[in-house]
Write a protein that holds these residues in place. Structure first.
Motif, PDB file in Angstrom:
ATOM      1  N   VAL A   2       2.331 -12.289  -4.323  1.00 40.60           N
ATOM      2  CA  VAL A   2       3.623 -12.658  -4.345  1.00 40.60           C
ATOM      3  C   VAL A   2       4.443 -11.838  -5.557  1.00 40.60           C
ATOM      4  O   VAL A   2       5.587 -11.788  -5.517  1.00 40.60           O
ATOM      5  CB  VAL A   2       3.721 -14.190  -4.851  1.00 40.60           C
ATOM      6  N   PHE A   3       3.653 -11.807  -6.767  1.00 41.87           N
ATOM      7  CA  PHE A   3       4.340 -11.546  -7.902  1.00 41.87           C
ATOM      8  C   PHE A   3       4.590  -9.712  -7.880  1.00 41.87           C
ATOM      9  O   PHE A   3       3.484  -9.257  -7.664  1.00 41.87           O
ATOM     10  CB  PHE A   3       3.817 -11.876  -9.058  1.00 41.87           C
ATOM     11  N   GLN A   4       5.626  -9.349  -8.610  1.00 37.67           N
ATOM     12  CA  GLN A   4       5.617  -7.811  -8.592  1.00 37.67           C
ATOM     13  C   GLN A   4       4.879  -7.299  -9.779  1.00 37.67           C
ATOM     14  O   GLN A   4       5.380  -8.076 -10.774  1.00 37.67           O
ATOM     15  CB  GLN A   4       7.141  -7.450  -8.454  1.00 37.67           C
ATOM     16  N   ILE A   5       4.365  -6.119  -9.768  1.00 38.24           N
ATOM     17  CA  ILE A   5       3.871  -5.659 -10.839  1.00 38.24           C
ATOM     18  C   ILE A   5       4.777  -4.630 -11.366  1.00 38.24           C
ATOM     19  O   ILE A   5       5.122  -3.672 -10.681  1.00 38.24           O
ATOM     20  CB  ILE A   5       2.459  -4.817 -10.618  1.00 38.24           C
ATOM     21  N   GLY A   6       5.516  -4.812 -12.788  1.00 39.56           N
ATOM     22  CA  GLY A   6       6.224  -3.772 -13.303  1.00 39.56           C
ATOM     23  C   GLY A   6       5.673  -2.650 -14.108  1.00 39.56           C
ATOM     24  O   GLY A   6       4.499  -2.640 -13.976  1.00 39.56           O
ATOM     25  N   GLN A  30      -9.033   2.535  -7.382  1.00 37.65           N
ATOM     26  CA  GLN A  30      -9.629   1.695  -6.778  1.00 37.65           C
ATOM     27  C   GLN A  30     -10.020   0.477  -7.653  1.00 37.65           C
ATOM     28  O   GLN A  30      -9.997  -0.766  -7.214  1.00 37.65           O
ATOM     29  CB  GLN A  30     -10.980   2.033  -6.215  1.00 37.65           C
ATOM     30  N   THR A  31     -10.128   0.626  -8.919  1.00 35.24           N
ATOM     31  CA  THR A  31     -10.396  -0.354  -9.925  1.00 35.24           C
ATOM     32  C   THR A  31      -9.535  -1.529 -10.024  1.00 35.24           C
ATOM     33  O   THR A  31      -9.504  -2.629  -9.854  1.00 35.24           O
ATOM     34  CB  THR A  31     -10.932   0.006 -11.319  1.00 35.24           C
ATOM     35  N   LEU A  32      -8.182  -0.807  -9.994  1.00 41.15           N
ATOM     36  CA  LEU A  32      -6.774  -1.711 -10.181  1.00 41.15           C
ATOM     37  C   LEU A  32      -6.425  -2.319  -8.657  1.00 41.15           C
ATOM     38  O   LEU A  32      -6.041  -3.386  -8.818  1.00 41.15           O
ATOM     39  CB  LEU A  32      -5.744  -0.922 -10.688  1.00 41.15           C
ATOM     40  N   ARG A  33      -6.799  -1.520  -7.626  1.00 40.40           N
ATOM     41  CA  ARG A  33      -6.710  -2.071  -6.446  1.00 40.40           C
ATOM     42  C   ARG A  33      -7.567  -3.265  -6.128  1.00 40.40           C
ATOM     43  O   ARG A  33      -7.201  -4.108  -5.237  1.00 40.40           O
ATOM     44  CB  ARG A  33      -6.723  -1.102  -5.403  1.00 40.40           C
ATOM     45  N   GLY A  34      -8.647  -3.613  -6.965  1.00 34.55           N
ATOM     46  CA  GLY A  34      -9.481  -4.512  -6.628  1.00 34.55           C
ATOM     47  C   GLY A  34      -8.703  -5.750  -7.054  1.00 34.55           C
ATOM     48  O   GLY A  34      -9.286  -6.917  -6.673  1.00 34.55           O
ATOM     49  N   SER A  35      -7.696  -5.670  -7.854  1.00 38.45           N
ATOM     50  CA  SER A  35      -7.095  -6.988  -8.402  1.00 38.45           C
ATOM     51  C   SER A  35      -5.708  -7.038  -8.240  1.00 38.45           C
ATOM     52  O   SER A  35      -5.084  -7.997  -8.144  1.00 38.45           O
ATOM     53  CB  SER A  35      -7.185  -6.972  -9.901  1.00 38.45           C
ATOM     54  N   LEU A  36      -4.901  -5.732  -8.083  1.00 37.37           N
ATOM     55  CA  LEU A  36      -3.629  -5.791  -7.938  1.00 37.37           C
ATOM     56  C   LEU A  36      -3.278  -5.218  -6.484  1.00 37.37           C
ATOM     57  O   LEU A  36      -4.061  -4.320  -6.014  1.00 37.37           O
ATOM     58  CB  LEU A  36      -3.126  -5.041  -8.939  1.00 37.37           C
ATOM     59  N   ASP A  37      -2.167  -5.383  -5.895  1.00 38.63           N
ATOM     60  CA  ASP A  37      -1.676  -4.929  -4.670  1.00 38.63           C
ATOM     61  C   ASP A  37      -0.724  -3.910  -4.967  1.00 38.63           C
ATOM     62  O   ASP A  37       0.330  -3.885  -4.936  1.00 38.63           O
ATOM     63  CB  ASP A  37      -0.806  -5.981  -3.950  1.00 38.63           C
ATOM     64  N   ILE A  38      -1.392  -2.603  -5.377  1.00 38.14           N
ATOM     65  CA  ILE A  38      -0.682  -1.363  -5.362  1.00 38.14           C
ATOM     66  C   ILE A  38      -1.132  -0.257  -4.673  1.00 38.14           C
ATOM     67  O   ILE A  38      -2.085  -0.415  -4.044  1.00 38.14           O
ATOM     68  CB  ILE A  38      -0.854  -0.812  -6.852  1.00 38.14           C
ATOM     69  N   SER A  39      -0.096   0.561  -4.546  1.00 36.73           N
ATOM     70  CA  SER A  39      -0.417   1.775  -3.371  1.00 36.73           C
ATOM     71  C   SER A  39      -1.393   2.695  -3.947  1.00 36.73           C
ATOM     72  O   SER A  39      -1.405   2.775  -4.906  1.00 36.73           O
ATOM     73  CB  SER A  39       0.824   2.147  -2.674  1.00 36.73           C
ATOM     74  N   SER A  41      -0.627   5.889  -4.068  1.00 34.66           N
ATOM     75  CA  SER A  41       0.353   6.613  -4.962  1.00 34.66           C
ATOM     76  C   SER A  41       0.698   6.374  -6.108  1.00 34.66           C
ATOM     77  O   SER A  41       1.710   6.843  -6.740  1.00 34.66           O
ATOM     78  CB  SER A  41       1.155   7.413  -3.953  1.00 34.66           C
ATOM     79  N   THR A  42       0.508   5.087  -6.538  1.00 41.03           N
ATOM     80  CA  THR A  42       1.086   4.328  -7.831  1.00 41.03           C
ATOM     81  C   THR A  42       0.829   5.043  -8.929  1.00 41.03           C
ATOM     82  O   THR A  42       1.520   5.203  -9.723  1.00 41.03           O
ATOM     83  CB  THR A  42       0.755   3.019  -7.711  1.00 41.03           C
ATOM     84  N   LEU A  43      -0.402   5.400  -8.918  1.00 40.93           N
ATOM     85  CA  LEU A  43      -0.970   5.614 -10.535  1.00 40.93           C
ATOM     86  C   LEU A  43      -0.558   7.224 -10.929  1.00 40.93           C
ATOM     87  O   LEU A  43      -0.514   7.230 -12.018  1.00 40.93           O
ATOM     88  CB  LEU A  43      -2.373   5.498 -10.470  1.00 40.93           C
ATOM     89  N   TYR A  44      -0.518   8.093  -9.802  1.00 43.46           N
ATOM     90  CA  TYR A  44      -0.038   9.449 -10.294  1.00 43.46           C
ATOM     91  C   TYR A  44       1.258   9.685 -11.586  1.00 43.46           C
ATOM     92  O   TYR A  44       0.913  10.109 -12.661  1.00 43.46           O
ATOM     93  CB  TYR A  44       0.285  10.190  -9.075  1.00 43.46           C
ATOM     94  N   PRO A  45       2.341   8.923 -10.889  1.00 44.06           N
ATOM     95  CA  PRO A  45       3.123   9.023 -12.265  1.00 44.06           C
ATOM     96  C   PRO A  45       3.154   8.108 -13.426  1.00 44.06           C
ATOM     97  O   PRO A  45       3.379   8.826 -14.441  1.00 44.06           O
ATOM     98  CB  PRO A  45       4.554   8.418 -11.373  1.00 44.06           C
ATOM     99  N   VAL A  46       2.139   7.179 -13.232  1.00 47.11           N
ATOM    100  CA  VAL A  46       1.875   6.514 -14.318  1.00 47.11           C
ATOM    101  C   VAL A  46       1.043   7.213 -15.412  1.00 47.11           C
ATOM    102  O   VAL A  46       1.306   7.336 -16.508  1.00 47.11           O
ATOM    103  CB  VAL A  46       1.102   5.033 -13.895  1.00 47.11           C
ATOM    104  N   LEU A  47       0.038   7.870 -14.595  1.00 43.59           N
ATOM    105  CA  LEU A  47      -0.944   8.607 -15.773  1.00 43.59           C
ATOM    106  C   LEU A  47      -0.215   9.777 -16.169  1.00 43.59           C
ATOM    107  O   LEU A  47      -0.469  10.227 -17.401  1.00 43.59           O
ATOM    108  CB  LEU A  47      -2.153   9.244 -14.758  1.00 43.59           C
ATOM    109  N   ARG A  48       0.681  10.272 -15.559  1.00 49.72           N
ATOM    110  CA  ARG A  48       1.454  11.712 -15.842  1.00 49.72           C
ATOM    111  C   ARG A  48       2.158  11.149 -17.182  1.00 49.72           C
ATOM    112  O   ARG A  48       2.489  11.895 -18.080  1.00 49.72           O
ATOM    113  CB  ARG A  48       2.184  11.853 -14.955  1.00 49.72           C
ATOM    114  N   ARG A  49       2.986  10.042 -16.947  1.00 45.50           N
ATOM    115  CA  ARG A  49       3.859   9.429 -18.173  1.00 45.50           C
ATOM    116  C   ARG A  49       3.212   9.331 -19.206  1.00 45.50           C
ATOM    117  O   ARG A  49       3.307   9.341 -20.468  1.00 45.50           O
ATOM    118  CB  ARG A  49       4.736   8.412 -17.534  1.00 45.50           C
TER     119      ARG A  49
END
Lengths: 105, 228
Positions: A2-6, A30-39, A41-49
């Protein structure tokens, strides 16, 4: 979920997982997807930043004839993670007060 | 689609990005799919979306990243623009990351922020929908301009005809005024006529041109589909 991850919460999660151990993109996702509903391709820009902000560094290791890029947290990243941890406890307390406290009364 | 096909297609859709940014993204997703392993590969590809969708996301992130780094709108557009035309690939690297050649990296202003939002919105719309939308607008503009020119031609001819009519009543009073009106009328009628013919010619060819343009888009899409 229900809640969005910023973006900030995502940063906090990534840094906190990396505090435990160095890991590579797929495993981290996969670790994050175990707990959070993220796609996927979410992490690529995050890791880069985070890398650009010097919160983490990368190192390439050969694995089964190809490359595996490990991300490790830096001192600055550790500092950030500590800040996030404090901010999260504060935030969680407030929201708990509103949501759970409100329901109880 | 196999992993290699997926990566090749992703590469194609990212070809307008600066080389090392593209390589970085390609390496990440190549490794990602390799980690998923032969048994997880298909599912991972499924969850990543089509290469085109993934590429749109990567380009949008790159545009925002460049914006935060202070790249100019022009540079961001060059980097982000749909990768279907082959002219002028420019770097979208923020100036702060390129060798500092004397230029100061400006902080992105509100205008650039608005542009970035626009770029993201455009990126979210499938390309063929966008093309249809643009084509619709072009057709409406062409149509409106031509209708306007037709009306102008008719009006010029009508004014000319009126001037000729008026000139006959004026000959009774002053010959000079009569001649003036007659002359104006005789000049305006053919001008209107030629404008009418000209617009008519453009009218016919415009539709042919638009039809050709649509055929071109369709052909291009078919070629792409065949290539897959």
């Amino acid at each position: 979920m229900v809640f969005q991850i910023g973006a900030t919460l995502l940063d906090a999660c990534v840094l906190s997982v990396l505090r435990g151990e160095d890991t590579y993109g797929y495993s981290l996702t996969q670790t994050l997807r175990g707990s959070l509903d993220i796609s996927e391709s979410t992490l690529y820009p995050v890791l880069r930043r985070l890398q650009k902000e010097a919160c983490l560094t990368v190192r390439d290791e050969a694995y089964q004839g190809r490359n595996r890029r490990y991300y490790s947290i830096t001192e600055k990243g550790m500092e950030k993670a500590r800040e996030y941890r404090g901010a999260w406890e504060d935030f969680r307390g407030r929201v708990d007060g509103l949501i759970l406290g409100g329901a109880a009364s | 689609m196999t992993m290699n096909e997926y990566i090749e297609e992703l590469k194609y859709h990212l070809r307008k990005m600066p080389d090392d940014d593209r390589e970085d993204a390609i390496e990440y997703y190549f490794e990602y799919l390799a980690e998923a392993g032969p048994e997880g590969e298909a599912a991972a590809i499924e969850r990543l979306g089509t290469p085109q969708q993934l590429a749109a996301g990567i380009r949008a992130d790159a545009a925002l990243e460049a914006l935060e780094g202070g790249a100019s709108t022009r540079q961001i557009q060059d980097c982000y623009r749909n990768a279907d035309d082959d002219v002028g690939a420019a770097s979208c690297r923020p100036p702060s990351m390129v060798a500092q050649h004397g230029g100061s990296a400006k902080a992105p202003g509100v205008g650039q922020g608005v542009k970035a939002v626009w770029l993201s919105v455009l990126g979210a719309i499938p390309r063929n929908v966008l093309a249809g939308f643009v084509a619709g607008i072009v057709i409406i503009i062409v149509f409106a301009v031509l209708i306007g020119l037709f009306a102008a031609a008719v009006a010029i001819m009508a004014v000319g005809a009126c001037a000729i009519g008026v000139s006959f009543t004026l000959f009774g009073e002053t010959v000079a005024a009569g001649l003036f009106y007659l002359g104006c009328g005789l000049a305006l009628v053919p001008i209107g006529w030629f404008l009418w013919r000209g617009v008519w010619w453009v009218w016919r060819h415009a539709w042919r041109g638009i039809a050709k343009m649509f055929n071109g888009i369709r052909r291009k899409r078919e070629v792409r589909r065949v290539a897959k």
